[in-house]
Design a protein around this motif. Sequence first.
Motif, short mmCIF file in Angstrom:
data_model
loop_
_atom_site.label_atom_id
_atom_site.label_comp_id
_atom_site.label_asym_id
_atom_site.label_seq_id
_atom_site.Cartn_x
_atom_site.Cartn_y
_atom_site.Cartn_z
N UNK A 198 0.89 -1.26 -0.06
CA UNK A 198 -0.14 -0.10 0.02
C UNK A 198 0.98 1.08 -0.13
N UNK A 235 -0.87 7.08 -8.68
CA UNK A 235 -1.48 5.76 -8.53
C UNK A 235 -3.04 5.73 -9.14
N UNK A 236 -3.29 4.52 -9.62
CA UNK A 236 -4.49 4.46 -10.41
C UNK A 236 -5.57 3.77 -9.42
N UNK A 237 -5.08 2.78 -8.45
CA UNK A 237 -5.86 1.89 -7.75
C UNK A 237 -5.18 1.32 -6.49
N UNK A 238 -5.77 1.17 -5.45
CA UNK A 238 -5.07 0.39 -4.28
C UNK A 238 -6.13 -0.37 -3.47
N UNK A 287 -14.81 6.39 -12.08
CA UNK A 287 -15.22 4.85 -12.09
C UNK A 287 -16.71 4.64 -12.88
N UNK C 217 -5.40 6.34 -2.82
CA UNK C 217 -6.80 5.81 -3.06
C UNK C 217 -7.61 5.38 -1.87
N UNK C 218 -7.05 5.33 -0.73
CA UNK C 218 -7.56 4.87 0.51
C UNK C 218 -6.83 5.90 1.64
N UNK C 219 -7.69 6.04 2.71
CA UNK C 219 -6.76 6.79 3.90
C UNK C 219 -7.19 5.90 4.74
N UNK C 242 -12.08 4.43 1.66
CA UNK C 242 -11.85 4.68 0.37
C UNK C 242 -12.23 6.10 0.00
N UNK C 243 -11.25 6.85 -0.60
CA UNK C 243 -11.67 8.11 -1.19
C UNK C 243 -11.40 8.26 -2.76
#
Lengths: 287, 287, 287, 287
Positions: A198, A235-238, A287, C217-219, C242-243
Amino acid sequence: MHSDRFYTLSASCPDQVGIIARVSGFIAGHGGWILESSFHSDALTSRYFMRLEIKASSLPFLLAEFRELFRSEVAEPLSMTWQINDSAVKKRVVVLVSKQEHCLYDLLARWQAKELDIEIPCVISNHDTFRGFVEWHGIPFHHVPVNADNKKGAYAEMQRIFDDVRGDTMVLARYMQILSPDLCEALAGKIINIHHSFLPSFAGAKPYHQAYTRGVKLIGATCHYVTSELDAGPIIEQDVIRIDHSDSPEDMVRYGKDIEKTVLARGLRYHLEDRVLVHGNKTVVFR
Amino acid sequence: MHSDRFYTLSASCPDQVGIIARVSGFIAGHGGWILESSFHSDALTSRYFMRLEIKASSLPFLLAEFRELFRSEVAEPLSMTWQINDSAVKKRVVVLVSKQEHCLYDLLARWQAKELDIEIPCVISNHDTFRGFVEWHGIPFHHVPVNADNKKGAYAEMQRIFDDVRGDTMVLARYMQILSPDLCEALAGKIINIHHSFLPSFAGAKPYHQAYTRGVKLIGATCHYVTSELDAGPIIEQDVIRIDHSDSPEDMVRYGKDIEKTVLARGLRYHLEDRVLVHGNKTVVFR
Amino acid sequence: MHSDRFYTLSASCPDQVGIIARVSGFIAGHGGWILESSFHSDALTSRYFMRLEIKASSLPFLLAEFRELFRSEVAEPLSMTWQINDSAVKKRVVVLVSKQEHCLYDLLARWQAKELDIEIPCVISNHDTFRGFVEWHGIPFHHVPVNADNKKGAYAEMQRIFDDVRGDTMVLARYMQILSPDLCEALAGKIINIHHSFLPSFAGAKPYHQAYTRGVKLIGATCHYVTSELDAGPIIEQDVIRIDHSDSPEDMVRYGKDIEKTVLARGLRYHLEDRVLVHGNKTVVFR
Amino acid sequence: MHSDRFYTLSASCPDQVGIIARVSGFIAGHGGWILESSFHSDALTSRYFMRLEIKASSLPFLLAEFRELFRSEVAEPLSMTWQINDSAVKKRVVVLVSKQEHCLYDLLARWQAKELDIEIPCVISNHDTFRGFVEWHGIPFHHVPVNADNKKGAYAEMQRIFDDVRGDTMVLARYMQILSPDLCEALAGKIINIHHSFLPSFAGAKPYHQAYTRGVKLIGATCHYVTSELDAGPIIEQDVIRIDHSDSPEDMVRYGKDIEKTVLARGLRYHLEDRVLVHGNKTVVFR
């Protein structure tokens, strides 16, 4: 996803009053049917982003004329960075792998099921491990070994293959070599990697071991554009998955595979559907 | 997962004082090294559950003698339901598929990577679609068509194949036929299904369409033991994924695949590692 | 959580054959009823961890004698680090706040509902903002201003208050000052903080702004023990939310509050129930 | 959330070519600055949904004139269902509670922090439990007992209070009485409930006990509009949390509170910001 053929317009420009009106007015003026539309105004940088899907058959012209009219009537007056793509033209995705199968199997299953409606003109690997599996699927396989002595040549060869097959996107599906800065720059915005942490935590080598040592309670994966700075591109996705004290680094490697392949598949899909607009070192993802 | 060979003891019995002491005392008395242990007392039913991994080389006897001693000294006095399995003996998993590839590709990738350390003696399908893919992996493929007229014969044939290959577990990897009650009973506790909804919501056919109609904001998948009552057996594992109003039933089908294969793989792993103890129509899962 | 009074034994020791047998044999030998038990062997460091809940009324002695017998018969022979706590003795939790209410309201709601079965002998703050709210609940409120000139005195005062009220645990419920190294050491293992990022990413000040800048993409939020090194102590619990690109740093602050209070409450509960065993700079958490 | 005053336009209409152009052209024609915009076309029902935020100071007229012009020039020609709200006018939210504090504390903390920028003209309860807490916050508290004999009168009284304080929205913050059909119809689309299950599973009473009996591995909460059919109204938001075999119904109640309050707060926010458009028994939620 629509069953009808459609054009995808993605664009960004300096923010001002009337952008949506101008773009949608242009489309409506030609009878265009908007299937899906997304807009975003970035308040801090005053930049405007959009993505629209327009039913192809609703427009009275073909793609080339659409692009030409859009350029002169909308894009240039608004100083846009833009592109229009045709859903009938499949994107050509070159897949790079090393010795781990999870992302490769996952991508090929999605391709087989037409869930990813792409062409895979070839797979490139620094090992010969998956030749049989890839070729069984009717996909050409290129073994391009990479070692300390031949890096320059190897990356030039990979770029040559990519160009030869007219690749649109290069996917590092757990490809365990660091691409050369030259290749990163030549294909800027076209190379997608899946990193097994992450980010920005645990960049670089052995991220699961780093995670184990720090004692985190969730591990993650990050899909990002490759730039010459390691694991630092947009960053595209996590996503993340929960672990606990009983999980060894090997357990984390195993759990991690499940998010790696899912996050890569989601990020790649967003990219292929022109849902990702790069903005500095960040991304807007519709999205 | 341990690199050393180990025995897995899983058991349940009526609760009383001293169960752990009796079991662990027996093991320690023979010099047994416990690698992992989990215990659970179900307060409402006063039933006790446990699972232990014991290093094989730490015990002075072989599996048969271990079982015999455990039976007479521990299991019978405590009225246990129990089993002891050997990590060196791979479980034999028969996979059933229809026409969707995502679970099949996923399971074979895990098998290839030895992430699932099993044998797959054969794949059975009511369609011939995946014969080539399965056989390429060196796994026998049986096409057993099922239609309104031949159900009885077809299920008898499937059970015969399962018995012939000495199957331990049958996995319905999006197998789109309802097994006969006879087969369900003959293999009770050995058949694992993945249902594409978050049960008990949306049992039966077309769960994603049901979810679309109800307007839920998350969709799910459920891995469960198959019983003669449709989609009502003990639940092993579940998970969900977020959707929104813009997702069509077809989008949900696509998103759903990602949780189906993940939930199936997790549930199957728990089962194969003897982490699942059935308790009435529920499960104790020692993760 | 059990309605009956119980003792919680938590311990760690060097790994060897027979630990569970020795501990459970001791308990069973005195007729002790084990309500819940968890064991963990850390393979890399060969250290063994355990936590057991034993029904108080099943034992023929009181707590002091239980401790004395356990010490001589089990703990010392096994070189244990251990403690035994009594569920009838409520832990005393001192809460530190600044000007943000979300964690304070959340903790007091849980305390009111007896979901957290604790005593809150006082709240300490560097601002007077919440005096009325706290005192309305019948809880003493101490305003201890902290500024560049009086830090030493302020932290000494806070430690004095903690000692005076016989505090067991100090909770930094979004307390916006960095505690002095002296205080951190004096109360080592007793101070719990909630940091508003998914550590180790974004330690230090303004983590949401750091997250915004990096484009994650997440905090997340992290509940950890406080040590003299900022945001680097053993992690107890973490979670993420998710953000997307449309979220400003202010939006992230708002979303983040929801995971901050949840993660803090979970981590605090684990700590108060003796579910957390510190192991170097990591934690074993028996949930 | 924007710091500047803005108007929120939310609307739906039959789908046709040119809707966005017409709406955005109208706004741009008056110099209106669009801060945020979302559009959705429901393919199955051919209905079109939208939500726009327009900077108030960018328009040359006040709200009444904006509404009048929009009605005649856009809404009526397009057969729209629509509303325009002013961010400067705070919504008035009447909160209903019974004896559980978690949602009440949570809502009041968000209101105190101006995270929910609303007015709470009063709290109504069928118990007197929280009078002191609510009144300490300066909010009037109405105790309206409900029992088998007085239901009709009680609900009439509650509607009278709601009307008296000019309520916009009624929130059932774990209010444990079933509202009368009359009240549900009188305030259709204005009453929001939090149900403590992942609907449609476990509607009605004691959902956590139902979940325990079925042996599910996740439990959930659902925020929905109240209709005269119990727990069957349009769903606004849902979420889940993982449980396992060791969790009793009481544990689930405790875990569940954390998602109940979070899901309620999210759903309420969406509603208050005009992000929720009801579509039959479903919702479009422009997050």
